[in-house]
Motif scaffolding. Structure first.
Motif, PDB file in Angstrom:
ATOM      1  N   GLY A   9       0.360  -1.099   0.158  1.00 24.72           N
ATOM      2  CA  GLY A   9       0.242   0.232  -0.092  1.00 24.72           C
ATOM      3  C   GLY A   9       0.436   0.862  -0.013  1.00 24.72           C
ATOM      4  N   THR A  10       2.603   1.519   0.014  1.00 24.71           N
ATOM      5  CA  THR A  10       2.777   2.017  -0.056  1.00 24.71           C
ATOM      6  C   THR A  10       3.335   2.660  -1.337  1.00 24.71           C
ATOM      7  OG1 THR A  10       4.527   1.225  -0.132  1.00 24.71           O
ATOM      8  CG2 THR A  10       4.133   1.799   2.288  1.00 24.71           C
ATOM      9  N   ARG A  11       3.717   3.936  -1.380  1.00 21.66           N
ATOM     10  CA  ARG A  11       3.937   4.306  -2.971  1.00 21.66           C
ATOM     11  C   ARG A  11       5.540   4.626  -2.169  1.00 21.66           C
ATOM     12  NH1 ARG A  11       0.241   8.908  -4.898  1.00 21.66           N
ATOM     13  NH2 ARG A  11      -1.716   7.805  -4.819  1.00 21.66           N
ATOM     14  N   VAL A  12       6.808   4.641  -4.421  1.00 23.27           N
ATOM     15  CA  VAL A  12       7.675   4.615  -3.870  1.00 23.27           C
ATOM     16  C   VAL A  12       8.393   5.861  -3.650  1.00 23.27           C
ATOM     17  CG1 VAL A  12       9.382   4.744  -5.842  1.00 23.27           C
ATOM     18  CG2 VAL A  12       7.796   2.811  -6.556  1.00 23.27           C
ATOM     19  N   SER A  13       7.223   7.160  -3.866  1.00 23.99           N
ATOM     20  CA  SER A  13       7.201   8.448  -3.353  1.00 23.99           C
ATOM     21  C   SER A  13       7.119   8.713  -2.455  1.00 23.99           C
ATOM     22  CB  SER A  13       6.631   9.345  -3.883  1.00 23.99           C
ATOM     23  OG  SER A  13       5.073   8.966  -3.414  1.00 23.99           O
ATOM     24  N   ASP A  14       6.997   7.809  -1.806  1.00 24.53           N
ATOM     25  CA  ASP A  14       6.687   7.970   0.002  1.00 24.53           C
ATOM     26  C   ASP A  14       8.407   7.584   0.573  1.00 24.53           C
ATOM     27  OD1 ASP A  14       4.392   8.225  -0.149  1.00 24.53           O
ATOM     28  OD2 ASP A  14       3.641   6.125   0.741  1.00 24.53           O
ATOM     29  N   GLY A  15       9.445   6.603   0.202  1.00 26.19           N
ATOM     30  CA  GLY A  15       9.698   6.579   0.634  1.00 26.19           C
ATOM     31  C   GLY A  15      10.971   7.560  -0.281  1.00 26.19           C
ATOM     32  N   LEU A  16      11.174   8.112  -1.265  1.00 26.82           N
ATOM     33  CA  LEU A  16      11.811   8.765  -1.627  1.00 26.82           C
ATOM     34  C   LEU A  16      11.872  10.296  -0.664  1.00 26.82           C
ATOM     35  CD1 LEU A  16      11.490   8.847  -5.757  1.00 26.82           C
ATOM     36  CD2 LEU A  16      13.588   7.830  -4.401  1.00 26.82           C
ATOM     37  N   MET A  17      10.555  10.354  -0.307  1.00 21.11           N
ATOM     38  CA  MET A  17      10.460  11.371   0.354  1.00 21.11           C
ATOM     39  C   MET A  17      10.764  11.770   1.423  1.00 21.11           C
ATOM     40  SD  MET A  17       8.704  14.070  -1.019  1.00 21.11           S
ATOM     41  CE  MET A  17       8.070  14.995  -0.150  1.00 21.11           C
ATOM     42  N   SER A  18      10.639  10.730   2.265  1.00 18.98           N
ATOM     43  CA  SER A  18      11.393   9.809   3.626  1.00 18.98           C
ATOM     44  C   SER A  18      12.878  10.475   3.286  1.00 18.98           C
ATOM     45  CB  SER A  18      11.186   8.465   3.951  1.00 18.98           C
ATOM     46  OG  SER A  18      11.777   8.674   5.198  1.00 18.98           O
ATOM     47  N   SER A  19      14.070   9.982   2.572  1.00 15.38           N
ATOM     48  CA  SER A  19      14.851  10.089   2.644  1.00 15.38           C
ATOM     49  C   SER A  19      15.575  11.396   2.050  1.00 15.38           C
ATOM     50  CB  SER A  19      14.940   9.334   0.860  1.00 15.38           C
ATOM     51  OG  SER A  19      15.320   7.816   1.554  1.00 15.38           O
ATOM     52  N   ALA A  20      15.013  12.156   1.546  1.00 13.13           N
ATOM     53  CA  ALA A  20      15.134  13.729   1.171  1.00 13.13           C
ATOM     54  C   ALA A  20      15.070  14.122   2.607  1.00 13.13           C
ATOM     55  CB  ALA A  20      14.139  14.263   0.584  1.00 13.13           C
ATOM     56  N   ARG A  21      13.931  14.097   3.607  1.00 15.64           N
ATOM     57  CA  ARG A  21      13.844  14.357   4.736  1.00 15.64           C
ATOM     58  C   ARG A  21      14.652  14.090   5.422  1.00 15.64           C
ATOM     59  NH1 ARG A  21       8.744  12.523   5.221  1.00 15.64           N
ATOM     60  NH2 ARG A  21       7.099  13.478   4.154  1.00 15.64           N
ATOM     61  N   ASN A  22      15.678  12.833   5.600  1.00 16.46           N
ATOM     62  CA  ASN A  22      16.808  12.620   6.487  1.00 16.46           C
ATOM     63  C   ASN A  22      17.803  13.174   5.984  1.00 16.46           C
ATOM     64  OD1 ASN A  22      15.353  11.207   7.878  1.00 16.46           O
ATOM     65  ND2 ASN A  22      15.259   8.568   6.665  1.00 16.46           N
ATOM     66  N   LEU A  23      18.457  13.317   4.624  1.00 14.00           N
ATOM     67  CA  LEU A  23      19.558  14.839   3.894  1.00 14.00           C
ATOM     68  C   LEU A  23      19.072  15.722   4.261  1.00 14.00           C
ATOM     69  CD1 LEU A  23      21.735  14.200   2.221  1.00 14.00           C
ATOM     70  CD2 LEU A  23      20.091  14.691  -0.045  1.00 14.00           C
ATOM     71  N   GLY A  24      18.187  15.748   4.096  1.00 12.76           N
ATOM     72  CA  GLY A  24      18.045  17.574   4.727  1.00 12.76           C
ATOM     73  C   GLY A  24      18.603  18.018   6.338  1.00 12.76           C
ATOM     74  N   GLY A  25      17.818  17.531   7.337  1.00  2.00           N
ATOM     75  CA  GLY A  25      18.087  17.283   8.605  1.00  2.00           C
ATOM     76  C   GLY A  25      19.800  17.016   8.179  1.00  2.00           C
ATOM     77  N   ARG A  26      20.482  16.547   7.950  1.00  2.00           N
ATOM     78  CA  ARG A  26      22.149  15.455   8.268  1.00  2.00           C
ATOM     79  C   ARG A  26      22.941  17.067   7.718  1.00  2.00           C
ATOM     80  NH1 ARG A  26      22.345   9.759   5.991  1.00  2.00           N
ATOM     81  NH2 ARG A  26      21.362  11.062   4.285  1.00  2.00           N
ATOM     82  N   LEU A  27      22.168  17.363   6.731  1.00  2.00           N
ATOM     83  CA  LEU A  27      22.537  18.792   5.914  1.00  2.00           C
ATOM     84  C   LEU A  27      22.885  20.221   6.436  1.00  2.00           C
ATOM     85  CD1 LEU A  27      22.224  18.666   2.218  1.00  2.00           C
ATOM     86  CD2 LEU A  27      23.890  18.283   3.022  1.00  2.00           C
ATOM     87  N   SER A  28      21.553  19.950   7.424  1.00  2.08           N
ATOM     88  CA  SER A  28      21.111  21.259   8.215  1.00  2.08           C
ATOM     89  C   SER A  28      21.997  20.540   9.132  1.00  2.08           C
ATOM     90  CB  SER A  28      19.974  20.949   9.156  1.00  2.08           C
ATOM     91  OG  SER A  28      19.799  22.212   9.812  1.00  2.08           O
ATOM     92  N   GLN A  29      22.269  19.746  10.038  1.00  5.13           N
ATOM     93  CA  GLN A  29      23.645  19.009  11.118  1.00  5.13           C
ATOM     94  C   GLN A  29      25.216  19.788  11.036  1.00  5.13           C
ATOM     95  OE1 GLN A  29      23.353  15.348  12.340  1.00  5.13           O
ATOM     96  NE2 GLN A  29      24.226  15.644  14.020  1.00  5.13           N
ATOM     97  N   TYR A  30      25.834  19.252   9.643  1.00  3.04           N
ATOM     98  CA  TYR A  30      26.300  19.830   9.000  1.00  3.04           C
ATOM     99  C   TYR A  30      27.087  21.330   9.105  1.00  3.04           C
ATOM    100  CZ  TYR A  30      26.684  14.273   8.675  1.00  3.04           C
ATOM    101  OH  TYR A  30      26.881  13.005   8.274  1.00  3.04           O
ATOM    102  N   GLY A  31      26.306  21.728   8.806  1.00  3.90           N
ATOM    103  CA  GLY A  31      25.814  22.835   8.746  1.00  3.90           C
ATOM    104  C   GLY A  31      26.435  23.827   9.302  1.00  3.90           C
ATOM    105  N   ASN A  32      25.900  23.042  11.098  1.00  2.65           N
ATOM    106  CA  ASN A  32      25.292  23.889  12.095  1.00  2.65           C
ATOM    107  C   ASN A  32      27.470  22.973  12.711  1.00  2.65           C
ATOM    108  OD1 ASN A  32      23.909  25.118  12.244  1.00  2.65           O
ATOM    109  ND2 ASN A  32      22.080  23.396  13.119  1.00  2.65           N
ATOM    110  N   GLN A  33      27.667  22.570  12.136  1.00  2.00           N
ATOM    111  CA  GLN A  33      29.006  21.898  13.207  1.00  2.00           C
ATOM    112  C   GLN A  33      29.866  22.492  12.144  1.00  2.00           C
ATOM    113  OE1 GLN A  33      29.387  17.814  12.912  1.00  2.00           O
ATOM    114  NE2 GLN A  33      27.708  17.213  13.406  1.00  2.00           N
ATOM    115  N   LEU A  34      29.846  23.264  11.230  1.00  2.00           N
ATOM    116  CA  LEU A  34      31.318  24.034  10.631  1.00  2.00           C
ATOM    117  C   LEU A  34      30.749  25.273  10.671  1.00  2.00           C
ATOM    118  CD1 LEU A  34      32.660  23.723   8.164  1.00  2.00           C
ATOM    119  CD2 LEU A  34      31.287  24.252   6.497  1.00  2.00           C
ATOM    120  N   LYS A  35      29.897  25.369  11.522  1.00  7.74           N
ATOM    121  CA  LYS A  35      29.162  26.598  11.535  1.00  7.74           C
ATOM    122  C   LYS A  35      30.099  27.098  12.771  1.00  7.74           C
ATOM    123  CE  LYS A  35      26.113  28.501  13.404  1.00  7.74           C
ATOM    124  NZ  LYS A  35      25.221  29.125  14.472  1.00  7.74           N
ATOM    125  N   ASP A  36      29.996  25.865  13.784  1.00 10.73           N
ATOM    126  CA  ASP A  36      30.664  25.799  15.198  1.00 10.73           C
ATOM    127  C   ASP A  36      31.634  26.172  15.224  1.00 10.73           C
ATOM    128  OD1 ASP A  36      28.231  26.234  16.648  1.00 10.73           O
ATOM    129  OD2 ASP A  36      27.423  24.197  16.962  1.00 10.73           O
TER     130      ASP A  36
END
Length: 91
Positions: free
Chosen positions: A27-54
């Motif tokens: 019952g899931t769609r392929v796009s559901d997994g892609l959206m979850s992956s995109a959110r995780n990537l965005g969170g990791r990039l934000s975290q790395y950006g904050n670490q670099l800024k610090d």
């Protein structure tokens, strides 16, 4: 040549839409997994950006733990409760 390129783009878009809209047996769609992956990537990039800024700013924070930013003149500031910029002294 232009028509072939346009038709290729339209066919590619149609194929991508069909793949993303495809429902799996569970019952899931392929796009559901892609959206979850995109959110995780965005969170990791934000975290790395904050670490670099610090690392670059020397782990600088405002007096109450506020995030510190740089303006276009490389001056450090944080925003107070009202949203106004408060510049830090660079002594």
């Amino acid at each position: 040549m232009k028509k072939v390129t346009i038709l290729g783009l339209v066919a590619g878009a149609a194929a991508a839409t069909a793949i993303l809209a495809y429902r799996r047996k569970d019952g899931t769609r392929v796009s559901d997994g892609l959206m979850s992956s995109a959110r995780n990537l965005g969170g990791r990039l934000s975290q790395y950006g904050n670490q670099l800024k610090d690392r670059l700013l020397g782990n600088v924070h405002g007096p109450h733990g506020e995030a510190v930013y740089l303006d276009m003149y490389d001056r450090q500031f944080y925003e107070d409760e009202t949203g106004k910029r408060v510049y830090l002294d660079n002594d």
